[in-house]
Every structure is written in C-alpha cells, then in structure tokens.
Design a protein around this motif. Structure first.
Motif, PDB file in Angstrom:
ATOM      1  N   LEU A  33      36.663  44.215  42.837  1.00  0.00           N
ATOM      2  CA  LEU A  33      36.605  43.224  41.765  1.00  0.00           C
ATOM      3  C   LEU A  33      35.311  43.354  40.973  1.00  0.00           C
ATOM      4  CD1 LEU A  33      38.051  40.100  43.638  1.00  0.00           C
ATOM      5  CD2 LEU A  33      39.203  41.570  41.967  1.00  0.00           C
ATOM      6  N   TRP A  34      34.197  43.563  41.678  1.00  0.00           N
ATOM      7  CA  TRP A  34      32.918  43.721  40.987  1.00  0.00           C
ATOM      8  C   TRP A  34      32.922  44.978  40.111  1.00  0.00           C
ATOM      9  CZ3 TRP A  34      29.094  41.599  38.849  1.00  0.00           C
ATOM     10  CH2 TRP A  34      27.890  42.261  38.632  1.00  0.00           C
ATOM     11  N   ALA A  35      33.463  46.092  40.639  1.00  0.00           N
ATOM     12  CA  ALA A  35      33.521  47.320  39.846  1.00  0.00           C
ATOM     13  C   ALA A  35      34.431  47.141  38.635  1.00  0.00           C
ATOM     14  CB  ALA A  35      34.019  48.479  40.712  1.00  0.00           C
ATOM     15  N   ALA A  36      35.541  46.398  38.796  1.00  0.00           N
ATOM     16  CA  ALA A  36      36.434  46.157  37.658  1.00  0.00           C
ATOM     17  C   ALA A  36      35.758  45.307  36.596  1.00  0.00           C
ATOM     18  CB  ALA A  36      37.717  45.481  38.150  1.00  0.00           C
ATOM     19  N   ILE A  37      35.028  44.286  37.018  1.00  0.00           N
ATOM     20  CA  ILE A  37      34.312  43.435  36.058  1.00  0.00           C
ATOM     21  C   ILE A  37      33.273  44.251  35.297  1.00  0.00           C
ATOM     22  CG2 ILE A  37      32.722  41.488  35.859  1.00  0.00           C
ATOM     23  CD1 ILE A  37      34.212  40.202  38.213  1.00  0.00           C
TER      24      ILE A  37
END
Length: 408
Positions: A33-37
C-alpha cells in the motif's frame, strides 16, 4: 503411532510457519500500500523523495521473509542494502522481483495464513462445544457452520464430531497450505538467474575464512592446554623421578614418598591428556552415538536439562562432533551466565539437515560480543556451511537454533 506422531508434528510445524507467514504477509500488504501511494504520488512529482524509503520498506519486509524461510529449509541469501537512487533501484533485478512479491504474497500469504489459523481454532471450538453449549442462549445458534438447531446434548455432540473433522483437516492440509504460502517467496525472493553463483561464492569465501579462524583458535586452545597443563605435569614428573633416583640409596623411605608423588603427577598428566583428546573428538561419540553423548552432557549439567533426540540415522563424525560441541558450549553458557532454572535441548534430523535447539528460561540478553562462547559456536557452525540463529531478549528466554547439513 510413529506415523501419527509425525503427522501431528508436521501439522504443528506447519501452523507455526503459517502464523509467521501471516505476520509477514501483513507487513507485505502494508509495504504494498505504501509503495502504491508513493507510485501514484510520483506521477504528479511529489512522491520522488519518498520513493527510496518505499524501496527500503519493501526490502525490509522481503529480508524478514528470507530469514523466516531460511529457518525452515534451504537458505535464501539476502541481496544487501536497498539501492539509494531511484534509477539504480529501477534497474536492480532484486527490487523488481521484490515488488512483484509483495503484490502476490500480500494476497496468497494472507489467505493461506488465515485459513491455516482458522482450522485449528474451529477444531478446538467445536470439539469442546459439548462442554459449554449450555452457556449459549437458545436462539443464538452454534458457533461455526452448523445448520441445525442446538437443543440438547446429542446436537452438541454432533458439533463436537464436526470439530474432529476440522482437526483432521488441520492435520492433513496444514503442511499443504504452508507450502502454498511459501511458494511465492521461494520463487520471487531467490536470487535471479546468474546472481546466485556470485552470492554463493561470496558466502563460501566468508565461511572459509571463518573456518580457518576457527581452526586456528582450536589449535591455539590445544597448544595452550598441552603447554600449561600436561607439559608442566610431565616436567614435574621428570624432576620427581630424578629426586627419587638420587634418594634411593641415601634415604629409601624418602624415595618411596617421592615416587608416590611422581605417580600422582603421572595420573594427573594422563587425566589432562584425556581431557585434551576429548576436546578434539570425544570418544563417547563413537562408543554411544550422538544421543548417548548428549545424554551424558545433559546428565552432568548442573541446571536441570530436558533432552529430546530424534536422529534415526548416524550423521558424519564431523557433523556429530560439531553438534556435540555446540550443545556442550551452550550448556556451559547457560550454567555460567543465564541464571536459568531449566534448559531444553532438542536435536532432530530433517530434510538432510541436523537441527539443534537449546532454550533456557534465564535472564536473556545474551551477546556474542561479550566473550560468552557464542562467537566460537557460530564460527564452528559456519565452518560446516551451517547456520546459527540466536534469540535472547532481555528477561529471557534465550533460544539458539543451529542447522548443520548432514546429507540426505
């Protein structure tokens, strides 16, 4: 019975692996999720500064999974620190594979972990349901997928029978779920083709240097034992024999006393020589095997020691000697430093590796840098291409796990 015990042990081990994998999958989902954000933010130019941090987060989670899987099977080498620059990270094959891994494992790892954890929970809940079903309101229904109304004890016993089915499913399908859960990590976190060889060469170079260091330390220990102990005893014996020879004619009684002291010195020298020889390769390993040798160590330990050895086939003499010295040094550390009231030693052979674990209930906070013998254990283990893992939080317990290759 041995087959049933083996299946139960495999299911318990699989449950432990599934729970650990579930924790890693949760971290992988957070990293994804952090990498996608950050990726979305990079499209508008505001996420470029956070991109290296996202790469490090993914590498951190991937390294935790590599370490976890290395404890349960073939080791997966770590690629080292994450690349600092964004362009370097984009060209790094490890980074690309790790990004694919967090996307795949956050789904597969979570699903298999939740299913594997739910099966034993349902089993315990339903098997024990006849004991507490009266505490449930009549209109509440049964706890799991029960479609009939629970009115009396036979209905509750039927739920208990369903729990036996859950238990059988946990025993039979737990190892399968653990293998499915580990598949994405084994596939994507292993080094890309062409990289494994260079990492293996670097690893073997390091272990070879450690083996040479361990060999030099062992030679110095033997030399010091012979010089400080046995040699001094033999010198004293030679002096006593010379004095007895001179006193034979002048004072026979005095000569008899000196010969008695010489005999004591010879016995002490023999005892120290036996100690040195046992330090090189304990004869008890040839006489009694690894299980008997470890039983002797456990019996002579001043801290109560529980020993469990499950090694049906003898390993190579060098591997057994290493395992013996690992346990001997670990028990010495427990007695000297831990303040423990109980220590557990378990040795078993599994998938071509000899697994040794030593756990005590002492004060913990064991540190390899404080000269407690742990560094020597690690060097000896790595010299045989093995692995050692130490877990010792402050307050305890302390657990040391050692894996030694011993053939198929």
């Amino acid at each position: 019975m041995p087959y049933v015990r083996g299946r139960v042990r495999a299911s318990v081990e699989a449950l432990e692996r599934l729970v650990g994998g579930l924790g890693t999958a949760t971290l992988a989902l957070g990293a994804l999720l952090w990498a996608a954000i950050v990726a979305v933010a990079c499209l508008v130019g505001v996420g470029l500064l956070a991109a290296p941090g996202a790469v490090r987060a993914v590498r951190f989670v991937a390294d935790r999974e590599r370490a976890r899987l290395s404890r349960w099977g073939d080791p997966i080498p770590t690629p080292g620190p994450a690349p600092a620059g964004l362009r370097t990270a984009a060209r790094d094959p490890f980074v690309r594979r790790e990004l694919g891994w967090v996307a795949l494992y956050s789904v597969i790892g979570l699903i298999t972990g939740l299913v594997g954890l739910s099966l034993p929970i349902y089993a315990v809940q339903d098997v024990t349901f006849p004991l507490w079903y009266r505490l449930i309101p009549a209109d509440a229904g049964a706890p799991t997928i029960v479609w009939w109304r629970i009115e009396d004890l036979p209905d509750a016993l039927a739920v208990g029978l369903l729990g036996v089915g859950w238990l059988a499913a946990a025993i039979w399908f737990g190892p399968v779920l653990a293998r499915i859960q580990a598949w994405p990590s084994r596939w994507l976190l292993s080094p890309p083709p062409g990289v494994d060889l260079s990492l293996r060469v670097a690893e073997l170079t390091a272990t070879r240097a450690a083996a040479l260091d361990a060999h030099a330390v062992e030679l110095r220990r033997i030399e010091r034992s012979l010089h400080d102990g046995t040699q001094n005893r033999l010198v004293a014996l030679n002096v006593l024999l010379g004095a007895a020879r001179r006193a034979v004619r002048r004072d026979p009684d005095r000569a008899d006393e000196i010969l008695g002291r010489a005999q004591d010195a010879a016995e002490q020298a023999l005892g120290e020589l036996r100690t040195v020889v046992r330090g090189i390769l304990p004869p008890v390993l040839d006489d009694r095997g690894l299980a008997g040798a470890l039983a002797g160590l456990a019996g002579s330990c001043s801290v109560p020691c529980r020993l469990e050895v499950d090694v049906a086939v003898r390993c190579a003499a060098s591997v057994e000697a290493t395992a013996y010295f690992v346990v001997a040094e670990a028990l010495t550390n427990v007695v000297r430093h831990s303040g423990a009231s109980q220590v557990d030693v378990a040795v078993r052979r599994e998938r071509g590796r000899l697994l040794v674990s030593v756990e005590d209930d002492g004060r913990g906070a064991a540190d390899e840098t404080r000269g407690s013998g742990l560094t020597g254990i690690r060097r000896r283990v790595e010299a045989y291409d093995g692995r050692m893992t130490l877990t010792s939080p402050s307050g305890g317990p302390t657990r040391m796990d050692v894996e030694l290759p011993c053939g198929s």
